[in-house]
Motif scaffolding. Structure first.
Motif, PDB file in Angstrom:
ATOM      1  N   SER A  29       0.831  -1.200   0.000  1.00  0.00           N
ATOM      2  CA  SER A  29       0.000   0.000   0.000  1.00  0.00           C
ATOM      3  C   SER A  29       0.867   1.253   0.000  1.00  0.00           C
ATOM      4  CB  SER A  29      -0.906  -0.008   1.238  1.00  0.00           C
ATOM      5  OG  SER A  29      -1.469   1.259   1.422  1.00  0.00           O
ATOM      6  N   ALA A  30       1.884   1.247   0.847  1.00  0.00           N
ATOM      7  CA  ALA A  30       2.711   2.451   0.994  1.00  0.00           C
ATOM      8  C   ALA A  30       3.571   2.710  -0.238  1.00  0.00           C
ATOM      9  CB  ALA A  30       3.587   2.308   2.243  1.00  0.00           C
ATOM     10  N   VAL A  31       4.216   1.672  -0.741  1.00  0.00           N
ATOM     11  CA  VAL A  31       5.114   1.875  -1.877  1.00  0.00           C
ATOM     12  C   VAL A  31       4.301   1.909  -3.161  1.00  0.00           C
ATOM     13  CG1 VAL A  31       7.013   0.917  -3.212  1.00  0.00           C
ATOM     14  CG2 VAL A  31       7.026   0.746  -0.722  1.00  0.00           C
ATOM     15  N   GLY A  32       4.395   3.011  -3.850  1.00  0.00           N
ATOM     16  CA  GLY A  32       3.614   3.127  -5.081  1.00  0.00           C
ATOM     17  C   GLY A  32       4.076   4.320  -5.877  1.00  0.00           C
ATOM     18  N   LEU A  33       3.145   4.893  -6.606  1.00  0.00           N
ATOM     19  CA  LEU A  33       3.467   6.074  -7.407  1.00  0.00           C
ATOM     20  C   LEU A  33       3.984   7.200  -6.528  1.00  0.00           C
ATOM     21  CD1 LEU A  33       0.309   6.056  -9.677  1.00  0.00           C
ATOM     22  CD2 LEU A  33       2.615   5.352 -10.313  1.00  0.00           C
ATOM     23  N   GLY A  34       3.537   7.230  -5.283  1.00  0.00           N
ATOM     24  CA  GLY A  34       3.990   8.273  -4.362  1.00  0.00           C
ATOM     25  C   GLY A  34       5.498   8.304  -4.264  1.00  0.00           C
ATOM     26  N   ASN A  35       6.118   7.136  -4.193  1.00  0.00           N
ATOM     27  CA  ASN A  35       7.562   7.079  -4.022  1.00  0.00           C
ATOM     28  C   ASN A  35       8.304   7.398  -5.313  1.00  0.00           C
ATOM     29  OD1 ASN A  35       6.009   5.094  -2.409  1.00  0.00           O
ATOM     30  ND2 ASN A  35       7.946   4.956  -1.314  1.00  0.00           N
ATOM     31  N   PHE A 115      -7.535  10.145  -9.089  1.00  0.00           N
ATOM     32  CA  PHE A 115      -6.407  10.650  -9.893  1.00  0.00           C
ATOM     33  C   PHE A 115      -5.254   9.651  -9.951  1.00  0.00           C
ATOM     34  CE2 PHE A 115      -5.284  12.778  -5.783  1.00  0.00           C
ATOM     35  CZ  PHE A 115      -3.956  12.421  -5.663  1.00  0.00           C
ATOM     36  N   TYR A 116      -5.160   8.845  -8.913  1.00  0.00           N
ATOM     37  CA  TYR A 116      -4.081   7.858  -8.869  1.00  0.00           C
ATOM     38  C   TYR A 116      -4.184   6.880 -10.036  1.00  0.00           C
ATOM     39  CZ  TYR A 116      -0.661   5.130  -6.168  1.00  0.00           C
ATOM     40  OH  TYR A 116       0.472   4.500  -5.721  1.00  0.00           O
ATOM     41  N   SER A 117      -5.419   6.493 -10.337  1.00  0.00           N
ATOM     42  CA  SER A 117      -5.612   5.504 -11.398  1.00  0.00           C
ATOM     43  C   SER A 117      -5.218   6.079 -12.762  1.00  0.00           C
ATOM     44  CB  SER A 117      -7.058   5.024 -11.416  1.00  0.00           C
ATOM     45  OG  SER A 117      -7.933   6.118 -11.596  1.00  0.00           O
ATOM     46  N   THR A 238       2.488   9.121   1.039  1.00  0.00           N
ATOM     47  CA  THR A 238       3.425   8.048   0.725  1.00  0.00           C
ATOM     48  C   THR A 238       3.298   6.884   1.703  1.00  0.00           C
ATOM     49  OG1 THR A 238       5.707   7.564   0.093  1.00  0.00           O
ATOM     50  CG2 THR A 238       5.416   8.945   2.019  1.00  0.00           C
ATOM     51  N   LEU A 239       2.868   7.179   2.941  1.00  0.00           N
ATOM     52  CA  LEU A 239       2.694   6.082   3.901  1.00  0.00           C
ATOM     53  C   LEU A 239       1.265   5.547   3.892  1.00  0.00           C
ATOM     54  CD1 LEU A 239       4.733   7.431   6.966  1.00  0.00           C
ATOM     55  CD2 LEU A 239       5.456   5.761   5.256  1.00  0.00           C
ATOM     56  N   SER A 240       0.413   6.101   3.053  1.00  0.00           N
ATOM     57  CA  SER A 240      -1.000   5.696   2.981  1.00  0.00           C
ATOM     58  C   SER A 240      -1.760   5.956   4.276  1.00  0.00           C
ATOM     59  CB  SER A 240      -1.173   4.206   2.654  1.00  0.00           C
ATOM     60  OG  SER A 240      -0.439   3.827   1.543  1.00  0.00           O
ATOM     61  N   GLY A 242      -3.851   8.458   7.191  1.00  0.00           N
ATOM     62  CA  GLY A 242      -4.714   9.636   7.278  1.00  0.00           C
ATOM     63  C   GLY A 242      -6.113   9.390   6.748  1.00  0.00           C
ATOM     64  N   MET A 243      -6.380   8.244   6.149  1.00  0.00           N
ATOM     65  CA  MET A 243      -7.714   8.002   5.610  1.00  0.00           C
ATOM     66  C   MET A 243      -8.298   6.646   5.983  1.00  0.00           C
ATOM     67  SD  MET A 243      -7.395   6.460   1.885  1.00  0.00           S
ATOM     68  CE  MET A 243      -8.673   5.382   2.460  1.00  0.00           C
ATOM     69  N   GLY A 244      -7.572   5.851   6.733  1.00  0.00           N
ATOM     70  CA  GLY A 244      -8.159   4.591   7.169  1.00  0.00           C
ATOM     71  C   GLY A 244      -7.779   3.379   6.338  1.00  0.00           C
ATOM     72  N   ILE A 333      -5.370  -0.816  -4.510  1.00  0.00           N
ATOM     73  CA  ILE A 333      -6.202  -1.783  -3.796  1.00  0.00           C
ATOM     74  C   ILE A 333      -6.514  -1.271  -2.393  1.00  0.00           C
ATOM     75  CG2 ILE A 333      -6.105  -4.085  -2.750  1.00  0.00           C
ATOM     76  CD1 ILE A 333      -4.421  -4.890  -5.278  1.00  0.00           C
ATOM     77  N   SER A 334      -5.495  -0.702  -1.746  1.00  0.00           N
ATOM     78  CA  SER A 334      -5.703  -0.257  -0.364  1.00  0.00           C
ATOM     79  C   SER A 334      -6.572   0.992  -0.292  1.00  0.00           C
ATOM     80  CB  SER A 334      -4.364  -0.002   0.332  1.00  0.00           C
ATOM     81  OG  SER A 334      -3.785   1.191  -0.139  1.00  0.00           O
ATOM     82  N   MET A 335      -6.671   1.735  -1.384  1.00  0.00           N
ATOM     83  CA  MET A 335      -7.570   2.907  -1.367  1.00  0.00           C
ATOM     84  C   MET A 335      -9.010   2.474  -1.524  1.00  0.00           C
ATOM     85  SD  MET A 335      -5.578   5.422  -3.909  1.00  0.00           S
ATOM     86  CE  MET A 335      -3.817   5.412  -3.830  1.00  0.00           C
ATOM     87  N   MET A 336      -9.201   1.365  -2.217  1.00  0.00           N
ATOM     88  CA  MET A 336     -10.552   0.905  -2.491  1.00  0.00           C
ATOM     89  C   MET A 336     -11.108   0.018  -1.375  1.00  0.00           C
ATOM     90  SD  MET A 336     -11.806  -0.888  -5.972  1.00  0.00           S
ATOM     91  CE  MET A 336     -11.564   0.175  -7.329  1.00  0.00           C
ATOM     92  N   LEU A 398      -7.259  16.862   3.217  1.00  0.00           N
ATOM     93  CA  LEU A 398      -8.028  15.734   3.769  1.00  0.00           C
ATOM     94  C   LEU A 398      -7.163  14.785   4.599  1.00  0.00           C
ATOM     95  CD1 LEU A 398     -10.405  14.801   0.788  1.00  0.00           C
ATOM     96  CD2 LEU A 398     -10.860  16.263   2.763  1.00  0.00           C
ATOM     97  N   LEU A 399      -5.999  14.395   4.052  1.00  0.00           N
ATOM     98  CA  LEU A 399      -5.176  13.446   4.810  1.00  0.00           C
ATOM     99  C   LEU A 399      -4.658  14.046   6.120  1.00  0.00           C
ATOM    100  CD1 LEU A 399      -3.185  11.593   1.976  1.00  0.00           C
ATOM    101  CD2 LEU A 399      -5.250  10.851   3.152  1.00  0.00           C
ATOM    102  N   PRO A 400      -4.118  15.292   6.119  1.00  0.00           N
ATOM    103  CA  PRO A 400      -3.698  15.850   7.414  1.00  0.00           C
ATOM    104  C   PRO A 400      -4.857  15.978   8.410  1.00  0.00           C
ATOM    105  CG  PRO A 400      -2.651  17.062   5.639  1.00  0.00           C
ATOM    106  CD  PRO A 400      -3.641  16.117   4.990  1.00  0.00           C
TER     107      PRO A 400
END
Ligand code: TRP
Length: 457
Positions: A29-35, A115-117, A238-240, A242-244, A333-336, A398-400
């Motif tokens: 979940s954490a490692v993705g486009l963010g990194n 937007f990630y998709s 990046t750590l996924s 703040g949103m559950g 997957i982890s966002m959905m 939203l995340l903060p």
């Protein structure tokens, strides 16, 4: 594994088959486009040095404590984030309204995925471009042209991102153990190996010293208010947290696993991958006269340039974009999952139905991002295009806010005995450091950055 832990509750969706499976899933979940995509380009846009330092600080004093809080809340509640926050809110303080923190998170997950998709769709398209040798003898101008031709074509991007969302919904529909776990096991080690190969290239062929200097030389005068907010927002993203998303994964964690150790492992892996990615990108950028503040296209332009000059570049490039697609997939997957779990538990839908409907809603929203890179790229308001706005709204606001609520809940609302029984029954030094940080340092840091962002301080 049926060890339910101290709360005695069990999860409707099953459990991870092992601790490693959980670590892999949260790392996935954490490692993705963010990194690999986002970190280099926002560091570039914000002048490097000072931004990177603030980001690293935010990871340690904000990201890590919130990750631990999310896992512990998730494991204690054992439900989707909305129901878990309501249940624990009632249990710890008699206030069911804490469920709105979960509602905010479920919504934020869909907004982010929208937007990630789209960006993930670019990565898929680049697999095809690389395999078709589009980057042979590339120049700075030709890579830019390949990128623009893709991003500015709503039909092409739309197709790839639709495919990506369908693939995400497919894994979600298969459920926790069979779907999510399998996807991360192979891909994570492969990604690290390939990044190290690229790092080797960058050290030898890139302007490595200049890249390192750009990334680590603090020039605090260049850190704007927005840059500060972006650094904090990116630590969440990046750590996924703040949103559950991590909370939802924590719900499937066996009761005897050490939340502290697991969280540290995930945070270290995530940060290392981001720093390696940036150390790959910037030396190539400087060696080829690209501009570090090229924005969302940065990685899609700098890496192909490097590949074009390498023997076997087309193969390495194809592999890298395959892995980037996988990394984005395990994150998506982890966002959905939170929204899906909520539909299943609250509305009684089947997993497949819930996943399809959540994906459908996300897809509709994501069309706005597709268009914001093409047809509507000149339609700017507030902070820029629709993409710029939705990115800022989710990551910097939203995340903060979600993270602030979560850390206040774990630090102040939950009884010491509840958090201690999840984190560390002995309430040793590590527990005391976590609790002090979660109660004072993390919330104050978030509030200070948000106030500074709106210009109050
Ligand atoms: N962390 C992922 C990345 O860096 C993105 C992500 C996955 C995410 N799940 C999330 C971001 C939940 C915010 C919230 O690519």
């Amino acid at each position: 594994m049926t060890d339910t832990g101290t709360s005695g509750r069990t999860s409707l969706h099953g459990f991870w088959s092992s601790r490693l499976a959980f670590i892999l899933a949260v790392t996935g979940s954490a490692v993705g486009l963010g990194n690999i995509w986002r970190f280099p380009y926002i560091a570039g846009e914000n002048g490097g040095g000072a931004f990177v330092i603030v980001y690293l600080l935010a990871i340690v004093i904000v990201g890590l404590p919130i990750m631990m809080s999310e896992v512990l809340i998730g494991r204690r509640g054992r439900r989707n984030p909305v129901s878990t926050m309501r249940l624990l809110g009632e249990e710890e303080s008699g206030a069911a309204n804490w469920k709105y923190v979960g509602v905010l998170g479920v919504g934020a997950g869909i907004v982010i995925l929208s937007f990630y998709s789209v960006i993930a769709g670019w990565a898929v398209a680049y697999v095809i471009e690389s395999a078709g040798n589009a980057f042979e003898d590339a120049t700075a101008a030709s890579v830019e042209q390949v990128f623009n031709a893709l991003a500015s074509n709503p039909v092409r991007t739309g197709l790839w991102h639709t495919l990506f969302l369908v693939a995400t919904a497919f894994v979600i529909a298969r459920g926790v153990e069979r779907g999510i776990e399998r996807a991360v096991r192979v891909m994570m080690p492969a990604l690290i190996v390939l990044l190290l190969v690229l790092l080797g290239y960058s050290v030898v062929e890139g302007a490595f010293a200049q890249g390192v200097q750009f990334m680590f030389e603090p020039r605090f005068e260049e850190l704007t208010r927005d840059g500060l907010m972006e650094a904090l927002g990116h630590a969440f993203f990046t750590l996924s947290v703040g949103m559950g998303a991590v909370m939802a994964y924590g719900a499937y964690l066996p009761g005897d696993a050490s939340i502290m150790k697991m969280s540290v492992a995930v945070v270290v892996a995530d940060t290392a991958i981001a720093l390696i990615a940036a150390l790959v990108v910037f030396p190539i950028v400087f060696a080829n006269g690209l501009s570090p503040d090229a924005g969302p296209g940065l990685v899609f332009q700098s890496l192909p340039l490097a590949f074009s000059q390498m023997p076997g570049g087309a193969v390495i490039s194809t592999l890298l974009f395959v892995l980037l697609t996988f990394a984005a997939w395990t994150s998506a997957i982890s966002m959905m999952e939170p929204a899906t779990a909520w539909c299943i538990e609250r509305l009684g839908w089947s997993r497949a139905r819930a996943a399809s409907i959540v994906a459908g809603i996300t897809w509709a929203l994501s069309l706005l991002t597709v268009l914001s890179f093409s047809t509507l790229s000149d339609a700017t308001f507030l902070r820029g295009t629709f993409f710029d706005n939705i990115d800022f709204l989710s990551n910097s606001i939203l995340l903060p806010l979600g993270g602030l609520a979560i850390t206040i809940f774990a630090g102040w609302i939950m009884a010491r005995r509840s958090t201690a029984s999840e984190l560390d029954p002995e309430a040793g030094t590590a527990y005391r450091i976590w609790r002090f940080t979660a109660r004072y340092v993390t919330p104050l840091a978030i509030i200070a950055v948000l106030l500074r962002g709106v210009g109050v301080i």
